[in-house]
Design a protein around this motif. Sequence first.
Motif, PDB file in Angstrom:
ATOM      1  N   PRO A  37       2.064   4.466 -37.702  1.00 57.98           N
ATOM      2  CA  PRO A  37       1.699   5.262 -38.874  1.00 57.98           C
ATOM      3  C   PRO A  37       0.184   5.295 -39.072  1.00 57.98           C
ATOM      4  O   PRO A  37      -0.514   4.324 -38.780  1.00 57.98           O
ATOM      5  CB  PRO A  37       2.385   4.539 -40.029  1.00 57.98           C
ATOM      6  N   THR A  38      -0.284   6.415 -39.574  1.00 59.14           N
ATOM      7  CA  THR A  38      -1.714   6.536 -39.859  1.00 59.14           C
ATOM      8  C   THR A  38      -2.029   5.829 -41.175  1.00 59.14           C
ATOM      9  O   THR A  38      -1.136   5.530 -41.966  1.00 59.14           O
ATOM     10  CB  THR A  38      -2.117   8.016 -39.986  1.00 59.14           C
ATOM     11  N   ASP A  39      -3.298   5.586 -41.409  1.00 64.23           N
ATOM     12  CA  ASP A  39      -3.714   4.959 -42.666  1.00 64.23           C
ATOM     13  C   ASP A  39      -3.330   5.819 -43.868  1.00 64.23           C
ATOM     14  O   ASP A  39      -2.950   5.296 -44.914  1.00 64.23           O
ATOM     15  CB  ASP A  39      -5.224   4.702 -42.667  1.00 64.23           C
ATOM     16  N   ALA A  40      -3.426   7.141 -43.707  1.00 66.02           N
ATOM     17  CA  ALA A  40      -3.058   8.039 -44.803  1.00 66.02           C
ATOM     18  C   ALA A  40      -1.561   7.935 -45.125  1.00 66.02           C
ATOM     19  O   ALA A  40      -1.175   7.940 -46.297  1.00 66.02           O
ATOM     20  CB  ALA A  40      -3.420   9.472 -44.442  1.00 66.02           C
ATOM     21  N   GLU A  41      -0.722   7.827 -44.098  1.00 62.24           N
ATOM     22  CA  GLU A  41       0.716   7.669 -44.323  1.00 62.24           C
ATOM     23  C   GLU A  41       1.015   6.357 -45.031  1.00 62.24           C
ATOM     24  O   GLU A  41       1.803   6.316 -45.981  1.00 62.24           O
ATOM     25  CB  GLU A  41       1.480   7.705 -42.997  1.00 62.24           C
ATOM     26  N   VAL A  42       0.378   5.297 -44.568  1.00 64.21           N
ATOM     27  CA  VAL A  42       0.597   3.985 -45.163  1.00 64.21           C
ATOM     28  C   VAL A  42       0.161   3.990 -46.626  1.00 64.21           C
ATOM     29  O   VAL A  42       0.880   3.495 -47.508  1.00 64.21           O
ATOM     30  CB  VAL A  42      -0.150   2.881 -44.374  1.00 64.21           C
ATOM     31  N   GLU A  43      -0.998   4.557 -46.909  1.00 69.89           N
ATOM     32  CA  GLU A  43      -1.486   4.587 -48.285  1.00 69.89           C
ATOM     33  C   GLU A  43      -0.575   5.429 -49.175  1.00 69.89           C
ATOM     34  O   GLU A  43      -0.310   5.068 -50.325  1.00 69.89           O
ATOM     35  CB  GLU A  43      -2.917   5.111 -48.349  1.00 69.89           C
ATOM     36  N   ALA A  44      -0.073   6.546 -48.658  1.00 71.60           N
ATOM     37  CA  ALA A  44       0.834   7.387 -49.446  1.00 71.60           C
ATOM     38  C   ALA A  44       2.109   6.630 -49.812  1.00 71.60           C
ATOM     39  O   ALA A  44       2.574   6.694 -50.955  1.00 71.60           O
ATOM     40  CB  ALA A  44       1.171   8.652 -48.674  1.00 71.60           C
ATOM     41  N   VAL A  45       2.656   5.886 -48.864  1.00 64.58           N
ATOM     42  CA  VAL A  45       3.866   5.098 -49.148  1.00 64.58           C
ATOM     43  C   VAL A  45       3.539   3.976 -50.131  1.00 64.58           C
ATOM     44  O   VAL A  45       4.306   3.709 -51.062  1.00 64.58           O
ATOM     45  CB  VAL A  45       4.477   4.538 -47.840  1.00 64.58           C
ATOM     46  N   ALA A  46       2.398   3.327 -49.950  1.00 66.58           N
ATOM     47  CA  ALA A  46       2.001   2.241 -50.858  1.00 66.58           C
ATOM     48  C   ALA A  46       1.835   2.761 -52.285  1.00 66.58           C
ATOM     49  O   ALA A  46       2.278   2.117 -53.245  1.00 66.58           O
ATOM     50  CB  ALA A  46       0.705   1.595 -50.368  1.00 66.58           C
ATOM     51  N   LYS A  47       1.214   3.931 -52.439  1.00 69.98           N
ATOM     52  CA  LYS A  47       1.048   4.530 -53.777  1.00 69.98           C
ATOM     53  C   LYS A  47       2.400   4.815 -54.410  1.00 69.98           C
ATOM     54  O   LYS A  47       2.608   4.571 -55.597  1.00 69.98           O
ATOM     55  CB  LYS A  47       0.250   5.831 -53.694  1.00 69.98           C
ATOM     56  N   LYS A  48       3.321   5.341 -53.612  1.00 70.01           N
ATOM     57  CA  LYS A  48       4.648   5.666 -54.136  1.00 70.01           C
ATOM     58  C   LYS A  48       5.393   4.389 -54.541  1.00 70.01           C
ATOM     59  O   LYS A  48       6.056   4.358 -55.583  1.00 70.01           O
ATOM     60  CB  LYS A  48       5.451   6.433 -53.069  1.00 70.01           C
ATOM     61  N   LEU A  49       5.280   3.330 -53.743  1.00 65.86           N
ATOM     62  CA  LEU A  49       5.931   2.061 -54.090  1.00 65.86           C
ATOM     63  C   LEU A  49       5.377   1.502 -55.395  1.00 65.86           C
ATOM     64  O   LEU A  49       6.135   1.058 -56.268  1.00 65.86           O
ATOM     65  CB  LEU A  49       5.743   1.041 -52.965  1.00 65.86           C
TER      66      LEU A  49
END
Length: 97
Positions: A37-49
């Motif tokens: 996963p890219t950093d942007a994908e990881v950050e998007a999931v982290a924000k949603k969590l």
Amino acid sequence: MLDEANAYERGMDDDLTFQTVRELAGAAYMAGRSAPPTDAEVEAVAKKLLWCDMAPAWEDVMPSEDCFWTLAEPEVRANYIRDAREMLEIARKAVSE
């Protein structure tokens, strides 16, 4: 996926058939599913969590995901990023099995 295949086709000198474009799109899609996963994908999931954890406390006024992320302490963000990476890794393994 098809946009990427079409962009690839425009860069080719040969005339590609629709079937070839579909095969290229399928190969690109499968490569993307197995890529880390890219950093942007990881950050998007982290924000949603983080948003899912915080939203029940803010029923009257619902801030955005970015609001919670901006206000969170760096250690909290790091924990959610770690969890997001782990979740994405689990999901990718499930897809490849």
